[in-house]
Design a protein around this motif. Structure first.
Motif, PDB file in Angstrom:
ATOM      1  N   GLN A  40       9.762   4.631  26.620  1.00 37.13           N
ATOM      2  CA  GLN A  40      10.707   3.967  27.090  1.00 37.13           C
ATOM      3  C   GLN A  40      11.315   4.216  28.315  1.00 37.13           C
ATOM      4  O   GLN A  40      11.319   5.374  28.449  1.00 37.13           O
ATOM      5  CB  GLN A  40      11.627   4.001  25.608  1.00 37.13           C
ATOM      6  N   THR A  54      22.845  10.399  19.321  1.00 36.04           N
ATOM      7  CA  THR A  54      21.814   8.675  17.759  1.00 36.04           C
ATOM      8  C   THR A  54      21.776   7.935  17.723  1.00 36.04           C
ATOM      9  O   THR A  54      20.811   7.259  17.803  1.00 36.04           O
ATOM     10  CB  THR A  54      23.106   9.683  17.002  1.00 36.04           C
ATOM     11  N   LYS A  57      19.094   7.589  21.092  1.00 30.41           N
ATOM     12  CA  LYS A  57      17.900   7.812  20.385  1.00 30.41           C
ATOM     13  C   LYS A  57      17.266   7.018  19.180  1.00 30.41           C
ATOM     14  O   LYS A  57      16.223   6.643  19.071  1.00 30.41           O
ATOM     15  CB  LYS A  57      17.552   9.147  19.582  1.00 30.41           C
ATOM     16  N   GLN A  58      17.943   6.346  18.520  1.00 27.09           N
ATOM     17  CA  GLN A  58      16.767   5.778  17.609  1.00 27.09           C
ATOM     18  C   GLN A  58      16.735   4.370  17.954  1.00 27.09           C
ATOM     19  O   GLN A  58      15.622   3.367  17.635  1.00 27.09           O
ATOM     20  CB  GLN A  58      18.495   5.040  16.550  1.00 27.09           C
ATOM     21  N   HIS A  60      15.670   4.203  21.077  1.00 29.02           N
ATOM     22  CA  HIS A  60      14.519   3.628  21.768  1.00 29.02           C
ATOM     23  C   HIS A  60      13.012   4.292  20.550  1.00 29.02           C
ATOM     24  O   HIS A  60      11.993   3.729  21.008  1.00 29.02           O
ATOM     25  CB  HIS A  60      14.762   5.825  22.382  1.00 29.02           C
ATOM     26  N   GLN A  61      13.811   5.277  19.745  1.00 32.44           N
ATOM     27  CA  GLN A  61      12.726   4.800  18.144  1.00 32.44           C
ATOM     28  C   GLN A  61      12.366   3.826  17.579  1.00 32.44           C
ATOM     29  O   GLN A  61      11.098   2.655  17.646  1.00 32.44           O
ATOM     30  CB  GLN A  61      12.917   5.923  17.525  1.00 32.44           C
ATOM     31  N   ASP A  62      13.177   2.490  17.547  1.00 26.78           N
ATOM     32  CA  ASP A  62      13.138   1.595  17.194  1.00 26.78           C
ATOM     33  C   ASP A  62      12.100   0.787  17.692  1.00 26.78           C
ATOM     34  O   ASP A  62      11.051  -0.416  17.717  1.00 26.78           O
ATOM     35  CB  ASP A  62      14.376   0.682  16.996  1.00 26.78           C
ATOM     36  N   GLY A  64       9.955   1.394  20.900  1.00 27.43           N
ATOM     37  CA  GLY A  64       8.997   1.724  20.315  1.00 27.43           C
ATOM     38  C   GLY A  64       7.680   1.582  19.168  1.00 27.43           C
ATOM     39  O   GLY A  64       6.846   1.337  19.780  1.00 27.43           O
ATOM     40  N   MET A  65       8.562   2.008  18.229  1.00 24.99           N
ATOM     41  CA  MET A  65       7.418   1.277  17.403  1.00 24.99           C
ATOM     42  C   MET A  65       7.045  -0.103  17.491  1.00 24.99           C
ATOM     43  O   MET A  65       6.518  -0.788  16.794  1.00 24.99           O
ATOM     44  CB  MET A  65       9.031   1.790  16.086  1.00 24.99           C
ATOM     45  N   TYR A  84       1.816   8.364  16.284  1.00 29.12           N
ATOM     46  CA  TYR A  84       1.420   7.370  17.440  1.00 29.12           C
ATOM     47  C   TYR A  84       3.462   9.182  17.820  1.00 29.12           C
ATOM     48  O   TYR A  84       3.744   9.774  16.900  1.00 29.12           O
ATOM     49  CB  TYR A  84       2.195   6.503  16.890  1.00 29.12           C
ATOM     50  N   HIS A  85       3.691   8.481  18.707  1.00 29.98           N
ATOM     51  CA  HIS A  85       4.673   9.635  19.463  1.00 29.98           C
ATOM     52  C   HIS A  85       6.012   8.015  20.373  1.00 29.98           C
ATOM     53  O   HIS A  85       4.578   7.297  20.726  1.00 29.98           O
ATOM     54  CB  HIS A  85       4.424  10.213  20.941  1.00 29.98           C
ATOM     55  N   VAL A  86       7.087   8.797  20.807  1.00 26.85           N
ATOM     56  CA  VAL A  86       7.460   7.263  21.355  1.00 26.85           C
ATOM     57  C   VAL A  86       8.605   9.076  22.605  1.00 26.85           C
ATOM     58  O   VAL A  86       9.512   9.692  21.599  1.00 26.85           O
ATOM     59  CB  VAL A  86       8.724   6.760  20.245  1.00 26.85           C
TER      60      VAL A  86
END
Length: 141
Positions: A40, A54, A57-58, A60-62, A64-65, A84-86
């Protein structure tokens, strides 16, 4: 066991490359350990003044998913295990860094994805990876 890194950006070109790679798995003596990686882009400016780390980070995670979903579905349908990784950062640099950290033996990706095209033959990320990576890069269409 052979470790393979598949950078994923959620594009149709990327999904086609993953589908093709799945067909090539019989090239290997045993099914390799597969790592999907989504990179990302960092949010512009000093957004952390307004939004907590926080929440960033959430976010970017969302995102990325979302980008990983199609690739995960393709591998799930083929019955192939993966992790899998982000991560966040400059795409080509982060791919090379991640591949080194995980001690991957090969990076596999499509020649074009969502990145801006700098050359007529290769997308900018693929082109940078070929130059930066000490690990072999396999381009699949």
């Amino acid at each position: 066991m052979l470790k393979i890194l598949l950078p994923v950006d959620g594009s149709d070109a990327c999904n086609k490359a993953i589908a093709h790679f799945i067909q090539l798995l019989n090239w290997y003596k045993e099914v390799p350990e597969i790592h999907l990686l989504n990179v990302q882009f960092p949010l512009p400016g000093d957004i952390s003044t307004f939004i907590s780390q926080t929440n960033i980070k959430q976010y970017h995670q969302d995102e990325g998913m979302k980008d990983l979903k199609s690739a995960c579905d393709l591998l799930d349908q083929a019955g192939i295990a993966y992790q899998y990784h982000v991560v966040v950062g400059e795409v080509a640099k982060m791919i090379v860094q991640f591949a080194a950290e995980k001690q991957c033996d090969q990076i596999v990706l499509g020649p074009r994805g969502l990145g801006t095209v700098q050359g007529m033959l290769l997308g900018s990320v693929a082109s940078k990876l070929i130059h930066l990576s000490p690990i072999p890069v396999l381009l699949v269409k």
